[in-house]
Every structure is written in C-alpha cells, then in structure tokens.
Design a protein around this motif. Structure first.
Motif, mmCIF file in Angstrom:
data_model
loop_
_atom_site.group_PDB
_atom_site.id
_atom_site.type_symbol
_atom_site.label_atom_id
_atom_site.label_comp_id
_atom_site.label_asym_id
_atom_site.label_seq_id
_atom_site.Cartn_x
_atom_site.Cartn_y
_atom_site.Cartn_z
ATOM 1 N N ASP A 77 0.806 -1.219 0.000
ATOM 2 C CA ASP A 77 0.000 0.000 0.000
ATOM 3 C C ASP A 77 0.837 1.266 0.000
ATOM 4 N N GLN A 78 2.105 1.155 0.416
ATOM 5 C CA GLN A 78 2.969 2.336 0.500
ATOM 6 C C GLN A 78 3.951 2.446 -0.668
ATOM 7 N N LEU A 79 3.857 1.533 -1.603
ATOM 8 C CA LEU A 79 4.754 1.548 -2.757
ATOM 9 C C LEU A 79 4.042 2.151 -3.969
ATOM 10 N N PRO A 80 4.785 2.804 -4.846
ATOM 11 C CA PRO A 80 4.173 3.445 -6.020
ATOM 12 C C PRO A 80 3.710 2.433 -7.061
ATOM 13 N N ALA A 81 2.895 2.904 -7.972
ATOM 14 C CA ALA A 81 2.333 2.063 -9.023
ATOM 15 C C ALA A 81 3.429 1.345 -9.807
ATOM 16 N N GLY A 82 3.253 0.066 -9.988
ATOM 17 C CA GLY A 82 4.233 -0.729 -10.724
ATOM 18 C C GLY A 82 5.272 -1.331 -9.809
ATOM 19 N N ASP A 134 10.126 3.844 -13.415
ATOM 20 C CA ASP A 134 10.358 2.993 -14.589
ATOM 21 C C ASP A 134 11.756 2.386 -14.513
ATOM 22 N N ALA A 135 12.762 3.240 -14.282
ATOM 23 C CA ALA A 135 14.145 2.763 -14.185
ATOM 24 C C ALA A 135 14.350 1.921 -12.936
ATOM 25 N N LEU A 136 13.674 2.259 -11.848
ATOM 26 C CA LEU A 136 13.786 1.483 -10.612
ATOM 27 C C LEU A 136 13.294 0.061 -10.841
ATOM 28 N N ILE A 137 12.190 -0.076 -11.543
ATOM 29 C CA ILE A 137 11.662 -1.401 -11.863
ATOM 30 C C ILE A 137 12.656 -2.192 -12.702
ATOM 31 N N ASP A 138 13.301 -1.513 -13.639
ATOM 32 C CA ASP A 138 14.338 -2.169 -14.445
ATOM 33 C C ASP A 138 15.421 -2.762 -13.547
ATOM 34 N N ARG A 139 15.887 -1.979 -12.598
ATOM 35 C CA ARG A 139 16.971 -2.424 -11.718
ATOM 36 C C ARG A 139 16.524 -3.557 -10.795
ATOM 37 N N ILE A 140 15.292 -3.480 -10.319
ATOM 38 C CA ILE A 140 14.774 -4.563 -9.469
ATOM 39 C C ILE A 140 14.742 -5.870 -10.254
ATOM 40 N N CYS A 141 14.237 -5.803 -11.475
ATOM 41 C CA CYS A 141 14.145 -7.007 -12.306
ATOM 42 C C CYS A 141 15.520 -7.535 -12.688
ATOM 43 N N ILE A 171 4.854 -5.327 -17.330
ATOM 44 C CA ILE A 171 3.626 -4.938 -16.632
ATOM 45 C C ILE A 171 3.914 -3.842 -15.614
ATOM 46 N N GLY A 172 4.978 -4.015 -14.843
ATOM 47 C CA GLY A 172 5.331 -3.022 -13.829
ATOM 48 C C GLY A 172 5.635 -1.665 -14.428
ATOM 49 N N GLN A 173 6.379 -1.662 -15.524
ATOM 50 C CA GLN A 173 6.733 -0.381 -16.150
ATOM 51 C C GLN A 173 5.522 0.275 -16.803
ATOM 52 N N ALA A 174 4.573 -0.520 -17.269
ATOM 53 C CA ALA A 174 3.341 0.064 -17.817
ATOM 54 C C ALA A 174 2.590 0.799 -16.713
ATOM 55 N N GLY A 178 1.909 5.016 -16.311
ATOM 56 C CA GLY A 178 0.514 5.403 -16.516
ATOM 57 C C GLY A 178 -0.182 4.698 -17.647
ATOM 58 N N ALA A 179 0.457 3.692 -18.239
ATOM 59 C CA ALA A 179 -0.171 2.941 -19.321
ATOM 60 C C ALA A 179 -1.023 1.810 -18.741
ATOM 61 N N VAL A 180 -1.820 1.211 -19.585
ATOM 62 C CA VAL A 180 -2.645 0.080 -19.156
ATOM 63 C C VAL A 180 -1.808 -1.194 -19.254
#
Length: 282
Positions: A77-82, A134-141, A171-174, A178-180
């Motif tokens: 609940d405290q983490l941003p979208a994606g 977006d870049a954070l998700i890249d690094r996590i993956c 999916i996370g980066q979408a 703000g994409a679907v």
C-alpha cells in the motif's frame, strides 16, 4: 495504493503461479496457486483449523494469505504504481525478504540503510525520493534475474523464470508510466519457488591456497638442493643430477605457485559475484 491495484496485482501473480504443482526439483514442494503446503499449514494452524491438503484451499483463504503474508509484508500500500506489483511478485516467488533486498539494492545511493530485507521507514523514504520508477523497476528485475541465474535450479526452471521476469518488467513499467498493463501469462517453470538456500556453492579457495603454499615449499627445497650442489661441485656427476633436480623443482614450484594464485583469484572473484547476485546480507 488503492485496493483495486492490489487485486489487479495479485490477479497477475496468480496467472504466473498457475494451479497445482509438485515438480520434484521445485524446493517449494506441493504448491497450489503459489501457496506451498508449508505456508498453508501455518495459516490453518494460526486460525485454529485442522491441517489439510493445499489442493483444498478456498478463494478466501488464498486472498488472506496473499494479502497478509505477501502484500502487507512488502507494504504494498505504501509503494508506487508498478513497484508494488514487481515487489509482491518477487515476494511470492522468492519470499518477501529476498524481494525487499532486490528493492533496497536497486535503490542505490537513495537508500542508506542496511541491506537487510526489512522494509522500514528508510526503505519507504528512499522509494519516495526516487523520481524514476520505470528505471527502478528495471533495476529490481535485473537484480532478480541475476539472483535466479545463480541458483542450482536454474537449469530446470530458467526458461520459465526468464519469461516471468520479462513479463513482470513490462507490466510493472506500464503501471509506472501510466499505461494500461497487459495481462499476465503462465509459462511452465516460472511458478517454481526460487530460494536463496538453493544458490550455487562458491568455489573453495583451499586448493588454491594449498597449491600456492606447496609451490613456496618446493622453492625452499630447491634452494636447499642448490646449496648442496655447490658443496658437491667437485664431484661432477653428483653435481649434475642435483642440478637437474633443482631445475625441475623450480619449474614445478613456479607452476604450483602461479596456478594456485590464479585459481585463488578466480575463486574469490566468482564468490564475490555470487554474493553480489544473491544479495547476501551482512
């Protein structure tokens, strides 16, 4: 974090997990929709219920386990979208602690606490300070994939894990942009549990140390024989064969010492890469 995105995130996690699984190489053992028998037993016991096969798990039990043991555990609940979805998918697959470690490491200099797999105020503050999810998700993956590649079970499940991480990334980066987001797809093998306990073993430096030490010892022996040769120099024949032994020992010692040092460097480098990939704590 809205309740609807939790439901949407878990729906995609469930798609990756599939149904019943009991692959002999899967460290999770008997699993139903991502919930292992061990986790289900603990849940039933905590609610004063008798144990039963995880095959019989109800939809309500499934949601409660996912909500409490995974979503709440990573503070979805405290983490941003994606980011919320990416972290919870990793938590279901490898445990909340490991997934949080990937997040903490991916935050880089923004996170100044210990890499401990505990998502506290420092981790949340670092995520909030990140302006490029977006870049954070890249690094996590990237962290997650490197971890998976260093597991003994990679040979069995690498294809499925790779496909899963690739889709989680998309999916996370979408969501982050703000994409679907697309729907998730099941790929056999991607549902296998991936635990740090199954990491490949780092090579031992003992053989390298022994070889290097042995080379030094042989050098000392060759030196002793060289002194003996000088003392026996009047006796030409004896001096000649001692000289040949000295040359042979010198070559052997050089090979042992250099080989030992080279393998020691290789072993320590590989151990460091392994520790980095699996996110060793401490």
């Amino acid at each position: 974090m809205t309740a609807s995105r939790e439901q949407e995130s878990l729906a995609r996690v469930l798609a990756h997990e599939g149904g019943y699984s009991n692959h002999p190489a899967d460290p999770g053992g008997v699993t139903m929709k991502g919930v292992t028998q061990r986790v289900y037993d603990a849940y039933r016991k905590s609610n004063g219920l008798a144990p039963r096969s995880v095959k019989s798990i109800t939809s309500q039990e499934l949601f409660e386990i996912y909500d409490r043991q995974y979503w709440d555990a990573v503070k979805g609940d405290q983490l941003p979208a994606g980011v919320d979805y990416v972290v919870v998918d990793g938590a279901v697959n490898s445990g909340p602690k490991q997934s949080i470690i990937w997040l903490q490491r991916a935050l880089g200099s923004l996170y100044r606490g210990r890499i401990d797999g505990v998502i506290g105020l420092g981790t949340i503050a670092a995520v909030q300070a990140c302006n490029d999810h977006d870049a954070l998700i890249d690094r996590i993956c990237d962290q997650r994939l490197a971890f998976l590649q260093h597991l003994k079970t990679w040979k069995d499940f690498g294809r499925g894990w790779s496909a899963r991480v690739a889709e989680v990334r998309i999916i996370g980066q979408a969501w982050a942009t703000g994409a679907v987001p697309q729907s998730a797809n099941f790929v056999d093998g991607g549902q296998a549990k991936a635990f740090v306990e199954d990491a490949t073993t780092a090579p031992s430096t003992a053989p390298a140390d022994a070889a290097a030490g042995g080379g030094v010892a042989v050098i000392g022996l060759s030196g002793t024989l060289a002194e003996l040769q000088s003392q026996l120099s009047p006796f030409t024949y004896t001096s000649e064969w001692i000289g040949k032994i000295v040359v042979i020992l010198a070559l052997v010692s050089a090979v042992m010492a250099i080989g030992g040092l080279a393998y020691g460097w290789y072993a320590r480098r590989k151990a460091a890469r392994l520790a980095n990939a699996i996110g060793a704590v401490g």
